[in-house]
Every structure is written in C-alpha cells, then in structure tokens.
Write an enzyme that holds these catalytic residues in place. Structure first.
Site, PDB file in Angstrom:
ATOM      1  N   CYS A   2       0.814  -1.215   0.000  1.00 32.07           N
ATOM      2  CA  CYS A   2       0.000   0.000   0.000  1.00 32.07           C
ATOM      3  C   CYS A   2       0.851   1.270   0.000  1.00 32.07           C
ATOM      4  O   CYS A   2       1.922   1.301   0.590  1.00 32.07           O
ATOM      5  CB  CYS A   2      -0.881   0.027   1.233  1.00 32.07           C
ATOM      6  SG  CYS A   2      -1.964  -1.379   1.346  1.00 32.07           S
ATOM      7  N   ARG A  27       5.911  -0.638  -5.630  1.00 28.64           N
ATOM      8  CA  ARG A  27       5.791  -1.390  -4.382  1.00 28.64           C
ATOM      9  C   ARG A  27       4.868  -2.600  -4.530  1.00 28.64           C
ATOM     10  O   ARG A  27       4.851  -3.465  -3.667  1.00 28.64           O
ATOM     11  CB  ARG A  27       5.236  -0.469  -3.286  1.00 28.64           C
ATOM     12  CG  ARG A  27       6.148   0.695  -2.986  1.00 28.64           C
ATOM     13  CD  ARG A  27       5.412   1.821  -2.320  1.00 28.64           C
ATOM     14  NE  ARG A  27       5.066   1.520  -0.952  1.00 28.64           N
ATOM     15  CZ  ARG A  27       5.699   2.005   0.101  1.00 28.64           C
ATOM     16  NH1 ARG A  27       6.716   2.798  -0.058  1.00 28.64           N
ATOM     17  NH2 ARG A  27       5.320   1.693   1.314  1.00 28.64           N
ATOM     18  N   TRP A  74      -2.794  -2.943  -1.570  1.00 28.49           N
ATOM     19  CA  TRP A  74      -2.389  -4.359  -1.685  1.00 28.49           C
ATOM     20  C   TRP A  74      -3.256  -5.091  -0.671  1.00 28.49           C
ATOM     21  O   TRP A  74      -3.129  -4.873   0.541  1.00 28.49           O
ATOM     22  CB  TRP A  74      -0.908  -4.501  -1.359  1.00 28.49           C
ATOM     23  CG  TRP A  74      -0.355  -5.871  -1.534  1.00 28.49           C
ATOM     24  CD1 TRP A  74       0.080  -6.448  -2.682  1.00 28.49           C
ATOM     25  CD2 TRP A  74      -0.144  -6.847  -0.502  1.00 28.49           C
ATOM     26  NE1 TRP A  74       0.538  -7.717  -2.440  1.00 28.49           N
ATOM     27  CE2 TRP A  74       0.411  -7.990  -1.102  1.00 28.49           C
ATOM     28  CE3 TRP A  74      -0.374  -6.870   0.877  1.00 28.49           C
ATOM     29  CZ2 TRP A  74       0.740  -9.136  -0.389  1.00 28.49           C
ATOM     30  CZ3 TRP A  74      -0.042  -8.002   1.588  1.00 28.49           C
ATOM     31  CH2 TRP A  74       0.507  -9.123   0.946  1.00 28.49           C
ATOM     32  N   ASN A 100      -2.606   2.876   5.357  1.00 28.85           N
ATOM     33  CA  ASN A 100      -1.653   1.759   5.268  1.00 28.85           C
ATOM     34  C   ASN A 100      -1.594   1.122   6.644  1.00 28.85           C
ATOM     35  O   ASN A 100      -1.604   1.838   7.642  1.00 28.85           O
ATOM     36  CB  ASN A 100      -0.240   2.252   4.939  1.00 28.85           C
ATOM     37  CG  ASN A 100      -0.087   2.689   3.504  1.00 28.85           C
ATOM     38  OD1 ASN A 100      -1.031   2.633   2.733  1.00 28.85           O
ATOM     39  ND2 ASN A 100       1.096   3.143   3.159  1.00 28.85           N
ATOM     40  N   GLY A 101      -1.475  -0.193   6.682  1.00 30.64           N
ATOM     41  CA  GLY A 101      -1.356  -0.874   7.976  1.00 30.64           C
ATOM     42  C   GLY A 101      -2.503  -1.845   8.185  1.00 30.64           C
ATOM     43  O   GLY A 101      -3.270  -2.138   7.259  1.00 30.64           O
ATOM     44  N   GLU A 483      17.970 -19.286  -1.986  1.00 31.29           N
ATOM     45  CA  GLU A 483      17.602 -18.049  -2.692  1.00 31.29           C
ATOM     46  C   GLU A 483      17.160 -18.383  -4.129  1.00 31.29           C
ATOM     47  O   GLU A 483      16.166 -17.843  -4.622  1.00 31.29           O
ATOM     48  CB  GLU A 483      18.789 -17.074  -2.674  1.00 31.29           C
ATOM     49  CG  GLU A 483      18.681 -15.872  -3.611  1.00 31.29           C
ATOM     50  CD  GLU A 483      17.479 -14.977  -3.377  1.00 31.29           C
ATOM     51  OE1 GLU A 483      16.758 -15.166  -2.380  1.00 31.29           O
ATOM     52  OE2 GLU A 483      17.237 -14.098  -4.223  1.00 31.29           O
ATOM     53  N   LYS A 487      13.454 -17.657  -5.753  1.00 32.96           N
ATOM     54  CA  LYS A 487      13.226 -16.944  -7.025  1.00 32.96           C
ATOM     55  C   LYS A 487      12.296 -17.750  -7.916  1.00 32.96           C
ATOM     56  O   LYS A 487      11.356 -17.217  -8.497  1.00 32.96           O
ATOM     57  CB  LYS A 487      14.534 -16.691  -7.787  1.00 32.96           C
ATOM     58  CG  LYS A 487      15.498 -15.692  -7.218  1.00 32.96           C
ATOM     59  CD  LYS A 487      15.014 -14.267  -7.243  1.00 32.96           C
ATOM     60  CE  LYS A 487      14.269 -13.943  -5.986  1.00 32.96           C
ATOM     61  NZ  LYS A 487      14.916 -13.149  -4.980  1.00 32.96           N
ATOM     62  N   GLU A 490       8.610 -17.695  -6.555  1.00 38.75           N
ATOM     63  CA  GLU A 490       7.826 -16.461  -6.600  1.00 38.75           C
ATOM     64  C   GLU A 490       7.556 -15.975  -8.010  1.00 38.75           C
ATOM     65  O   GLU A 490       6.563 -15.305  -8.253  1.00 38.75           O
ATOM     66  CB  GLU A 490       8.449 -15.359  -5.738  1.00 38.75           C
ATOM     67  CG  GLU A 490       9.799 -14.911  -6.157  1.00 38.75           C
ATOM     68  CD  GLU A 490      10.374 -13.851  -5.218  1.00 38.75           C
ATOM     69  OE1 GLU A 490       9.649 -12.965  -4.785  1.00 38.75           O
ATOM     70  OE2 GLU A 490      11.582 -13.906  -4.944  1.00 38.75           O
ATOM     71  N   HIS A 506      17.665 -37.562   5.165  1.00 40.30           N
ATOM     72  CA  HIS A 506      16.941 -37.570   6.440  1.00 40.30           C
ATOM     73  C   HIS A 506      15.434 -37.368   6.251  1.00 40.30           C
ATOM     74  O   HIS A 506      14.757 -36.923   7.176  1.00 40.30           O
ATOM     75  CB  HIS A 506      17.518 -36.515   7.383  1.00 40.30           C
ATOM     76  CG  HIS A 506      18.944 -36.788   7.753  1.00 40.30           C
ATOM     77  ND1 HIS A 506      19.320 -37.842   8.553  1.00 40.30           N
ATOM     78  CD2 HIS A 506      20.103 -36.184   7.370  1.00 40.30           C
ATOM     79  CE1 HIS A 506      20.644 -37.858   8.683  1.00 40.30           C
ATOM     80  NE2 HIS A 506      21.134 -36.861   7.959  1.00 40.30           N
ATOM     81  N   LYS A 605       6.351  -5.378  -3.516  1.00 42.60           N
ATOM     82  CA  LYS A 605       7.776  -5.075  -3.436  1.00 42.60           C
ATOM     83  C   LYS A 605       8.179  -4.688  -2.020  1.00 42.60           C
ATOM     84  O   LYS A 605       9.237  -5.039  -1.545  1.00 42.60           O
ATOM     85  CB  LYS A 605       8.103  -3.936  -4.417  1.00 42.60           C
ATOM     86  CG  LYS A 605       9.582  -3.575  -4.472  1.00 42.60           C
ATOM     87  CD  LYS A 605      10.391  -4.689  -5.072  1.00 42.60           C
ATOM     88  CE  LYS A 605      11.876  -4.464  -5.021  1.00 42.60           C
ATOM     89  NZ  LYS A 605      12.609  -5.738  -5.022  1.00 42.60           N
TER      90      LYS A 605
HETATM   91  C1  F6R Z   1      12.066 -11.890  -2.811  1.00 48.06           C
HETATM   92  C2  F6R Z   1      11.813 -10.634  -2.157  1.00 48.06           C
HETATM   93  C3  F6R Z   1      11.369 -10.644  -0.743  1.00 48.06           C
HETATM   94  C4  F6R Z   1      12.106  -9.530   0.032  1.00 48.06           C
HETATM   95  C5  F6R Z   1      11.519  -9.391   1.440  1.00 48.06           C
HETATM   96  C6  F6R Z   1      12.293  -8.382   2.267  1.00 48.06           C
HETATM   97  O1  F6R Z   1      12.465 -11.705  -4.133  1.00 48.06           O
HETATM   98  O2  F6R Z   1      11.943  -9.608  -2.741  1.00 48.06           O
HETATM   99  O3  F6R Z   1      11.560 -11.876  -0.136  1.00 48.06           O
HETATM  100  O4  F6R Z   1      13.457  -9.844   0.089  1.00 48.06           O
HETATM  101  O5  F6R Z   1      10.185  -8.993   1.352  1.00 48.06           O
HETATM  102  O6  F6R Z   1      12.300  -7.139   1.650  1.00 48.06           O
HETATM  103  P1  F6R Z   1      13.333  -6.021   2.077  1.00 48.06           P
HETATM  104  O7  F6R Z   1      14.686  -6.484   1.685  1.00 48.06           O
HETATM  105  O8  F6R Z   1      12.903  -4.803   1.333  1.00 48.06           O
HETATM  106  O9  F6R Z   1      13.216  -5.877   3.559  1.00 48.06           O
END
Ligand code: F6R
Length: 610
Positions: A2, A27, A74, A100-101, A483, A487, A490, A506, A605
């Site tokens: 948001c 975002r 969002w 927001n919140g 990681e 990727k 998501e 295990h 984001k």
């Molecule tokens: C994955 C991704 C999220 C962020 C997470 C933390 O691609 O982007 O897992 O890494 O939401 O975000 P920040 O780094 O902005 O605190």
C-alpha cells in the site's frame, strides 16, 4: 504494497496525486483510488487495477480539485475489488480516508458502530477508521481523528480530508511510515508513505513518529503529540532524486536488474576498500573501530531474500572474522525475548528499508539497548533513519518485485564489512588483500555468466515442464540454493524446496523419482566430494539432475543430466555467479510458462504490513 499520497497547493491536486501514485506503483498493488474536494463536494474515483486506468477515468473530467488524497492498495482484508479499494468514505460522503497498515480490533469496532446504526460497504479494516472518525466528527477533524486513534489497535498511517475543510489534510501514524513535505515558499504541501514519491522536488520534509497527528495546510504544517500538544519537529532538507523507471530495452525489470549486477557489485564496493592496508573503509560508518573491535557476537535480522543474504553474511562473519553470528527471521525475532548483551551488534538488512517486520525487530532490539547497523538500498527509508549507522547498497532503484541485484549487493557490502571486522581481529594484511582481489574479480565473472543467458534459456525449455524441484547445496551454496529456489517459486509459481544436500537422506529423499528434478549448486569446493555422493543417491532414485558447477568439475559429467558451467571462484564468493545463474533459470522458466514477471501474483515489493 500500500502507498499513500496527498497534495494541497497551487498545482492541480488530482494530477499531482496521480503522478505520486505512479511513483508508488513499484511497491506492488492491486487497486488504486483518489478522493478530492471539488466545489464543496467530496468526489472519489477508484479502479480495481492499475493507476493508468484510474488516470484514464479522471483526467478527461478535467477537475481542478482543491485538495486530493490517493492510495495504491495491496489487499489484506477483503478481495482486490472496487468496493475495497481506498479512499474509503463515511455514509454521508463527507470525509475520505486512505490507510496503510492493519487494524487488529476492527471486528469489535465494526460491531460497536453497527449497533449504533452505521452501515458498512466494504470488507476492509480501513472502513472502520473512516466510520469511527465520522462518528466522532463535530466540526473538528483533528479532534475526531484523536478520538478514533484512542480506540484503534494495530498499525496505521492515515490521511483524511473532510468536505467542510477543503484546505486541510489530517495525517497520523503508528508503526507505519508517513512523511510530509512542503516547499520554502509554502505554496504546496504533500504527504506520502514514501518520501521518494515526492517527484524530484526539493522540499522541507518531516517524518511523523508513532501517535503523532499532523494538520497539513498549504501555508503551515502543525504536528501534535499523542496528548494533543503542539510539537516542533526536526525538518530535513530533501531532494527526491527522480529517476523515471526504465527497462532500458529489456523485456522485464527483473531481466534488466539481473544484467545490471556486474555494475551494481562494482558500485557496492567502489571506494570501500584499501588494497594497501588489506581492509575495508566505509564512508559514514558511525561506529568507531574500538566499538567494532569490542563486538562479541552479531545477530542478523531480515526477511525473505535479505534474510538469505544475512545467512551468507553470517557464514562469512564466523569463518573469516571468527565472530559468533546468528540470524533471525525478523517476524520471529520481534516476538522473542532476545538475548542482547553489551557486545551484541544487530545487523538489519532490508532492500526497501520499510519492511514492517524488520523495522519492528529493529525497534525491539533498540529497546533492549542494542546497537543497530542497517544495510539498505533506499535512502531516507525508515531503516536508514532508525539504525545507529547504515551502509547503503548503492544499487539504484530495484523495481522488480523479485529481488535480484539487491541480494548480490547485500553480500558484497557484507563481505567488506566482514573483512573490516576480521582485520580488527586476527586477519593479516596479506589475507585482507587477497580477499579484496578475489572480490574485485566478481563483476567480470558475472559478465561471463550473463553471456551464457541463451544457454540458460535452452535449459529452462527442458526443465519448465516440471511442477516440483529440489534445490541442493552445501555450506555457502546452502543459502545460495535457498535463494534460487525462492526466485523460482515467486516468479514461476513452481514449487521449489531448498535443502542443505546432506539433509536429503533424512526424509526428503522419499519424494525423489523421475518427476522431481534436482538443481544442484556444486560450487563449494570444501564440500564438493560430499555433494557428489548426495547427487549419486538422488540419481539412483531416477531424479533428473541439473548442476550449476564451476568449470573443471569433471566428475559431474557422469552424474548430472545437464551442467551449467560457471566461472571458478573461491568458496566464499561462489555465491555470486551461482546466484546469477539461479536468477536466470527462474526468469526463463517463468517466461516460458507465461507468468506476469513484472507483477507476480500476490506479491508486493515493499511489505509494510506485519
Ligand atoms: C524476494 C523478495 C522478498 C524480500 C523481502 C524483504 O524476491 O523480494 O523476499 O526480500 O520482502 O524485503 P526487504 O529487503 O525490502 O526488507
């Protein structure tokens, strides 16, 4: 996630708000809306889609409103529909609010208001705030906001307007950022949840703190503490750098940012080391070398990709600087009673600097007396303001919802921080110089990986038919493979589970057969023989194997079905080429499967709710 933007001033508030909302689009959001006051009436426009559509709806009306507030939503409470989109207004259509919140006690308050005859139109927690303010409103908007705040539990940043006061925005915040900007001539004032949305303006900016309420007028901004007492706020001069987001000819922001990494790593390390002294040097590191030499243990807090970078940093800090280091997912840390001693250094990592869980964890750590070092990409974000000291990634805006370049920059910056800590302890100058020389080679090695993008695309063609993957790695490759798995999940909606390879036997091995391919990250030399054994176990069960391995790992030829060859590095920096390979793999699988790479479903984001 948001975003809030409001404007009062000489320009057309509707148009300024639309531009502000566009700045907040990166975002991630699902609906957008604007309310404003026009000839004594409150007008609201919403779209359950992108700001462009909202723009198409309102611009032809050519309304010169007196004031406007806007929002990108969002969804948390209720689906992303028109009715649930912000701004919300009261039953009399006299006041409008953006939020927001999350309001935790909204159901109780909704019940209470319903019993008093108030009708609700949406599923949101936000509507409770607007109805509550309306319920308390008696010709004084600020007073009504204060009364409502007393009853509301949870986090909020709000901006409210009322048709009786077309020259006033009332704003308030609790655990959710909100800032106000105005120009020196006092001809315009803006409010936003993100100062970077201030459109390249040079402004005086103040950041609201918990429970503060602001009355924003064109000529003055007055701020009150939770008791309603007027307070003076520190003002910062803020030049919002305006860089229009551009894909530079790439099909998606994600691909552009993957390809930027040779440059962003260079930017992250440039001017931050001295080969002569074999150590790192940081501008603006406000901890003295004496403070850092006295650190007895490090606790790293972060979420998501930043958390995975934190785990790689923890391995580096333990191995190279010999400092006991733990990592904690911020959303868990904040509800623990963490053990923080005089010698504890907290490192909080966040690309955006706005992740609610990370910020709450930082506040918890600080309340316990800890010193906090922030690692952040976004200037003026909450993390940068609340940390005791901050190291910036300098990676430039990361627009893609999938974090790529921030991850590698986080590791580059934390590698140098590790070097600094190691040199304060036992590391020799020669060891330090070798460390720097190895790190300096990384951008060139990343170029070699990127040159092989067409080959990765072909591999992705072959593997895109699978719905499940195991990602395996050991030591530095363990969190690298987590990681890469994140990727893939998501961006392509394919299930990918990451494991330290030795853990396979295990339990998870029960799932292996010819339908469950393995992406094996083999670039850790120390454990290379061990992962070969783990892969043989998988091969014996028919699992297809795709290996990401440094050139020269010939033994894999007899085990893996496919090998993506990587440039060779020392173990601690193998994370860089392996990560970029993992990013390309996820990107091409997503592209082949036809997902919306710039707007992956359900993701935002900047995760500003708990
Ligand atoms: C994955 C991704 C999220 C962020 C997470 C933390 O691609 O982007 O897992 O890494 O939401 O975000 P920040 O780094 O902005 O605190």
């Amino acid at each position: 996630m948001c975003g809030i933007f409001g404007y009062i001033g000489e320009k057309n508030p509707l148009q300024v708000c639309l531009r502000g909302l566009k700045q907040l689009e990166y975002r991630g959001y699902d609906s957008a809306g604007i309310s404003g006051i026009f000839e004594g009436r409150l007008l609201t426009f919403k779209e359950a889609s992108k700001v462009n559509y909202l723009e198409d709806k309102v611009i032809p009306k050519d309304l010169k409103m007196e004031i406007a507030i806007g929002h990108t939503r969002w969804a948390t409470h209720g689906k992303p529909t028109l009715l649930n989109a912000h701004p919300h207004s009261d039953g009399k259509n006299s006041l409008a609010l953006v939020h927001n919140g999350v309001i935790e006690n909204y159901e109780t308050l909704k019940e209470m208001l319903k019993n008093k005859g108030v009708t609700f139109n949406s599923d949101t927690d936000t509507e409770v705030i607007v109805q509550l303010i309306s319920f308390f409103y008696k010709q004084d908007l600020k007073k009504a906001v204060f009364r409502a705040l007393k009853l509301l539990k949870g986090s909020l940043a709000i901006a409210v307007i009322h048709k009786d006061t077309p020259d006033l925005i009332v704003a308030a915040c609790r655990e959710s950022p909100l800032c106000i900007g105005y120009n020196e001539e006092k001809t315009e004032a803006l409010v936003s949840s993100d100062p970077n949305a201030f459109l390249g303006k040079s402004l005086q900016v103040l950041f609201l703190k918990n429970e503060e309420v602001a009355c924003i007028r064109r000529k003055e901004v007055l701020v009150y503490d939770k008791n309603g007492k007027k307070i003076e706020k520190p003002i910062e001069k803020f030049d919002a750098e305006y860089e229009a987001p551009s894909k530079d000819g790439f099909e998606h922001f994600m691909l552009k940012e993957i390809f930027e990494q040779p440059l962003t790593i260079q930017k992250a390390i440039l001017g931050r080391y001295s080969e002569d002294f074999g150590t790192a040097e940081f501008e603006n590191l406000s901890f003295s070398s004496k403070d850092l030499a006295a650190v007895s243990n490090v606790l790293i807090i972060a979420c998501g990709t930043s958390f995975l970078a934190g785990n790689i940093a923890a391995a580096l800090l333990e191995e190279k600087a010999r400092i006991p280091t733990h990592t904690e997912i911020a959303s868990e840390f904040r509800y623990k009673n963490p053990i923080i001693t005089k010698g504890t250094l907290i490192i909080a990592i966040s690309q955006s600097g706005e992740t609610a869980d990370t910020i709450a964890a930082v506040r918890e750590a600080k309340a316990k007396g800890a010193k906090v070092l922030g690692i952040c990409n976004v200037k003026n974000s909450t993390l940068t303001r609340e940390s005791d000291s901050c190291l910036f990634l300098k990676a430039g805006p990361e627009i893609s919802v999938c974090s790529t370049k921030a991850f590698t920059s986080q590791i580059a910056v934390l590698s140098l921080f590790t070097l600094y800590m190691a040199r304060l302890r036992h590391y020799s100058k020669e060891e330090g110089t070798t460390f720097i020389q190895d790190l300096k080679k990384i951008p060139q090695k990343l170029k070699q990986v990127l040159d092989k993008a067409p080959e990765m695309r072909q591999l992705a063609e072959k593997y895109s038919k699978y719905e499940n993957f195991f990602f395996l790695g050991r030591r530095y490759m363990h969190f690298t493979c987590l990681e890469a798995a994140l990727k893939l999940k998501e961006i392509s909606y394919v299930n990918a589970n990451g494991y330290p390879a030795g853990e396979l036997k295990h339990g998870p091995i029960a799932l292996l057969d010819e339908n469950l391919p393995i992406a094996a990250f083999c670039a850790n030399k120390q454990t290379y023989e061990k992962i070969l054994t783990n892969l043989l176990e998988a091969k014996a069960r028919g699992a297809p194997i795709l290996a990401f391995a440094p050139v020269g790992s010939e033994e894999l030829l007899a085990i893996a079905d496919d090998i993506f060859w990587l440039p060779s590095t020392c173990d601690e920096f193998a994370v860089f080429p392996s990560t970029v390979a993992g990013q390309l793999f996820a990107y091409y699988i997503a592209k082949i499967r036809g997902t919306d790479i710039d707007q992956p479903r359900n993701l935002a984001k900047s995760v500003t709710v708990e």
